[in-house]
Design a protein around this motif. Structure first.
Motif, PDB file in Angstrom:
ATOM      1  N   LYS A 118       0.840  -1.202   0.000  1.00  9.72           N
ATOM      2  CA  LYS A 118       0.000   0.000   0.000  1.00  9.72           C
ATOM      3  C   LYS A 118       0.875   1.252   0.000  1.00  9.72           C
ATOM      4  CE  LYS A 118      -3.784   0.140   2.463  1.00  9.72           C
ATOM      5  NZ  LYS A 118      -4.736   0.041   3.600  1.00  9.72           N
ATOM      6  N   GLU A 119       1.933   1.214   0.770  1.00 14.56           N
ATOM      7  CA  GLU A 119       2.855   2.349   0.816  1.00 14.56           C
ATOM      8  C   GLU A 119       3.617   2.479  -0.498  1.00 14.56           C
ATOM      9  OE1 GLU A 119       6.759   3.834   3.381  1.00 14.56           O
ATOM     10  OE2 GLU A 119       5.436   2.284   4.177  1.00 14.56           O
ATOM     11  N   ILE A 120       4.036   1.346  -1.051  1.00 14.51           N
ATOM     12  CA  ILE A 120       4.769   1.359  -2.322  1.00 14.51           C
ATOM     13  C   ILE A 120       3.897   1.931  -3.435  1.00 14.51           C
ATOM     14  CG2 ILE A 120       5.716  -0.132  -4.136  1.00 14.51           C
ATOM     15  CD1 ILE A 120       6.722  -1.972  -1.892  1.00 14.51           C
ATOM     16  N   PHE A 121       2.643   1.511  -3.472  1.00 12.73           N
ATOM     17  CA  PHE A 121       1.731   1.971  -4.512  1.00 12.73           C
ATOM     18  C   PHE A 121       1.555   3.488  -4.438  1.00 12.73           C
ATOM     19  CE2 PHE A 121      -1.167   0.278  -7.657  1.00 12.73           C
ATOM     20  CZ  PHE A 121      -2.082   1.300  -7.856  1.00 12.73           C
ATOM     21  N   TRP A 122       1.474   4.014  -3.213  1.00 15.88           N
ATOM     22  CA  TRP A 122       1.331   5.459  -3.041  1.00 15.88           C
ATOM     23  C   TRP A 122       2.599   6.188  -3.472  1.00 15.88           C
ATOM     24  CZ3 TRP A 122      -1.848   9.305  -2.701  1.00 15.88           C
ATOM     25  CH2 TRP A 122      -1.411  10.538  -2.193  1.00 15.88           C
ATOM     26  N   GLU A 123       3.752   5.665  -3.065  1.00 13.21           N
ATOM     27  CA  GLU A 123       5.016   6.322  -3.384  1.00 13.21           C
ATOM     28  C   GLU A 123       5.342   6.249  -4.877  1.00 13.21           C
ATOM     29  OE1 GLU A 123       7.873   4.433  -0.898  1.00 13.21           O
ATOM     30  OE2 GLU A 123       7.296   5.551   0.910  1.00 13.21           O
ATOM     31  N   GLU A 124       5.039   5.117  -5.497  1.00 15.15           N
ATOM     32  CA  GLU A 124       5.404   4.913  -6.900  1.00 15.15           C
ATOM     33  C   GLU A 124       4.393   5.525  -7.871  1.00 15.15           C
ATOM     34  OE1 GLU A 124       7.925   2.982  -8.394  1.00 15.15           O
ATOM     35  OE2 GLU A 124       8.937   2.210  -6.616  1.00 15.15           O
ATOM     36  N   ALA A 125       3.095   5.443  -7.516  1.00 19.28           N
ATOM     37  CA  ALA A 125       2.052   5.864  -8.454  1.00 19.28           C
ATOM     38  C   ALA A 125       1.208   7.025  -7.949  1.00 19.28           C
ATOM     39  CB  ALA A 125       1.141   4.672  -8.780  1.00 19.28           C
ATOM     40  N   GLY A 126       1.356   7.386  -6.665  1.00 21.22           N
ATOM     41  CA  GLY A 126       0.570   8.477  -6.110  1.00 21.22           C
ATOM     42  C   GLY A 126      -0.898   8.148  -5.956  1.00 21.22           C
ATOM     43  N   LEU A 127      -1.210   6.863  -5.790  1.00 25.86           N
ATOM     44  CA  LEU A 127      -2.596   6.418  -5.708  1.00 25.86           C
ATOM     45  C   LEU A 127      -2.800   5.543  -4.474  1.00 25.86           C
ATOM     46  CD1 LEU A 127      -2.979   5.443  -9.464  1.00 25.86           C
ATOM     47  CD2 LEU A 127      -3.793   7.544  -8.390  1.00 25.86           C
ATOM     48  N   LYS A 128      -4.001   5.624  -3.916  1.00 26.55           N
ATOM     49  CA  LYS A 128      -4.325   4.849  -2.727  1.00 26.55           C
ATOM     50  C   LYS A 128      -5.077   3.575  -3.108  1.00 26.55           C
ATOM     51  CE  LYS A 128      -4.617   8.797   0.441  1.00 26.55           C
ATOM     52  NZ  LYS A 128      -5.474   9.527   1.413  1.00 26.55           N
ATOM     53  N   ILE A 129      -4.683   2.476  -2.490  1.00 30.05           N
ATOM     54  CA  ILE A 129      -5.375   1.213  -2.719  1.00 30.05           C
ATOM     55  C   ILE A 129      -5.940   0.714  -1.397  1.00 30.05           C
ATOM     56  CG2 ILE A 129      -3.889   0.632  -4.670  1.00 30.05           C
ATOM     57  CD1 ILE A 129      -2.447  -1.346  -2.847  1.00 30.05           C
ATOM     58  N   SER A 130      -6.887  -0.206  -1.496  1.00 26.00           N
ATOM     59  CA  SER A 130      -7.503  -0.803  -0.313  1.00 26.00           C
ATOM     60  C   SER A 130      -6.984  -2.221  -0.136  1.00 26.00           C
ATOM     61  CB  SER A 130      -9.028  -0.816  -0.456  1.00 26.00           C
ATOM     62  OG  SER A 130      -9.533   0.490  -0.664  1.00 26.00           O
ATOM     63  N   SER A 131      -7.186  -2.767   1.047  1.00 21.57           N
ATOM     64  CA  SER A 131      -6.744  -4.136   1.311  1.00 21.57           C
ATOM     65  C   SER A 131      -7.896  -4.967   1.856  1.00 21.57           C
ATOM     66  CB  SER A 131      -5.575  -4.149   2.302  1.00 21.57           C
ATOM     67  OG  SER A 131      -5.949  -3.539   3.524  1.00 21.57           O
ATOM     68  N   GLN A 132      -7.804  -6.276   1.624  1.00 23.93           N
ATOM     69  CA  GLN A 132      -8.788  -7.246   2.107  1.00 23.93           C
ATOM     70  C   GLN A 132     -10.222  -6.844   1.723  1.00 23.93           C
ATOM     71  OE1 GLN A 132      -7.917 -10.297   3.512  1.00 23.93           O
ATOM     72  NE2 GLN A 132      -5.932  -9.546   2.774  1.00 23.93           N
ATOM     73  N   VAL A 133     -10.417  -6.619   0.437  1.00 21.65           N
ATOM     74  CA  VAL A 133     -11.732  -6.216  -0.080  1.00 21.65           C
ATOM     75  C   VAL A 133     -12.487  -7.452  -0.578  1.00 21.65           C
ATOM     76  CG1 VAL A 133     -12.934  -4.894  -1.851  1.00 21.65           C
ATOM     77  CG2 VAL A 133     -10.915  -3.931  -0.719  1.00 21.65           C
ATOM     78  N   PRO A 134     -13.697  -7.711  -0.066  1.00 18.33           N
ATOM     79  CA  PRO A 134     -14.479  -8.873  -0.519  1.00 18.33           C
ATOM     80  C   PRO A 134     -14.824  -8.749  -2.008  1.00 18.33           C
ATOM     81  CG  PRO A 134     -15.369  -7.969   1.519  1.00 18.33           C
ATOM     82  CD  PRO A 134     -14.378  -6.970   1.006  1.00 18.33           C
ATOM     83  N   LEU A 135     -14.482  -9.764  -2.778  1.00 16.55           N
ATOM     84  CA  LEU A 135     -14.710  -9.710  -4.217  1.00 16.55           C
ATOM     85  C   LEU A 135     -16.133 -10.093  -4.605  1.00 16.55           C
ATOM     86  CD1 LEU A 135     -11.324 -11.202  -5.459  1.00 16.55           C
ATOM     87  CD2 LEU A 135     -12.062  -8.809  -5.500  1.00 16.55           C
TER      88      LEU A 135
END
Length: 220
Positions: free
Chosen positions: A8-25
């Motif tokens: 999550k931190e890498i995605f923000w630092e590399e792409a400037g975007l926030k992602i979620s975790s453990q999302v029910p599909l």
């Protein structure tokens, strides 16, 4: 470094975007089945879809792009990686070309609406079919003896190095509810569809006819 723990931190630092975790599909499939995704992101623009895929490839994190989630079954154990929900929506007629350009996250209904407003024939059979253009191209969606692959002039897909690759219709194999893009797990970015000018009244009548036929075959 534990990539999954810090992604999550890498995605923000590399792409400037926030992602979620453990999302029910299950909430993103019409079958309402599926466990949690390790990570989940909704890309509302193609540039963000590309960024997300590039970061995943850089850190070798599995990723999978979904659209409307129709006819999509997720495992009860979920997905070990990043699910990118493609919401990149744009559809426009290119005057003088006989083509409509569509971003892959666009709902098919929006394409049908444009065909009515602009007086463009050739896509009426898509009326009432759920899902996005990307998913429709993947599975060569269609009805009443017609399929979207018949109207494709070219498709752009994401290359291994983040570049956009244009594929002409002759480079894509379409079959009944199938395409080589699905087989090769290509990430579709944009699609160009062939259309012809016609009166709005004629197009609307065709759409009404298709919807009536669909309702008779698939009652609620």
């Amino acid at each position: 470094m534990d990539i999954k723990q810090d992604f999550k931190e890498i995605f923000w630092e590399e792409a400037g975007l926030k992602i979620s975790s453990q999302v029910p599909l299950a909430r993103y499939s019409n079958f309402k089945i599926g466990g949690p995704a390790d990570y989940f992101y909704e890309a509302k623009e193609l540039v963000n879809l590309i960024k997300g895929a590039e970061v995943c490839r850089k850190y070798r994190l599995p990723f999978y792009v979904i659209g409307g989630g129709y006819n999509l079954l997720f495992d009860d154990e979920g997905y070990k990686g990043l699910i990118i929900r493609n919401l990149a929506s744009m559809v426009k007629f290119i005057p003088g070309t006989g083509r409509v350009e569509v971003h892959s996250g666009t709902e098919l209904g929006a394409v049908v609406d444009l065909s009515i407003s602009e007086g463009l024939s050739g896509l009426e059979f898509l009326a009432g079919i759920p899902g996005t253009v990307g998913g429709a191209i993947y599975g060569n969606a269609g009805a009443f003896g017609q399929a979207i692959g018949d109207q494709v002039e070219q498709v752009s897909v994401l290359g291994e190095n983040g570049e956009e690759i244009i594929l002409k219709t002759g480079e894509i194999q379409f079959a009944y509810r199938h395409s080589s893009l699905k087989k090769d797990h290509k990430v579709i970015l944009r699609v160009w569809l062939r259309v012809e000018p016609d009166s709005k009244a004629t197009i609307e009548n065709k759409i009404k006819d298709y919807l009536a036929k669909r309702a008779s075959k698939h009652p609620p």
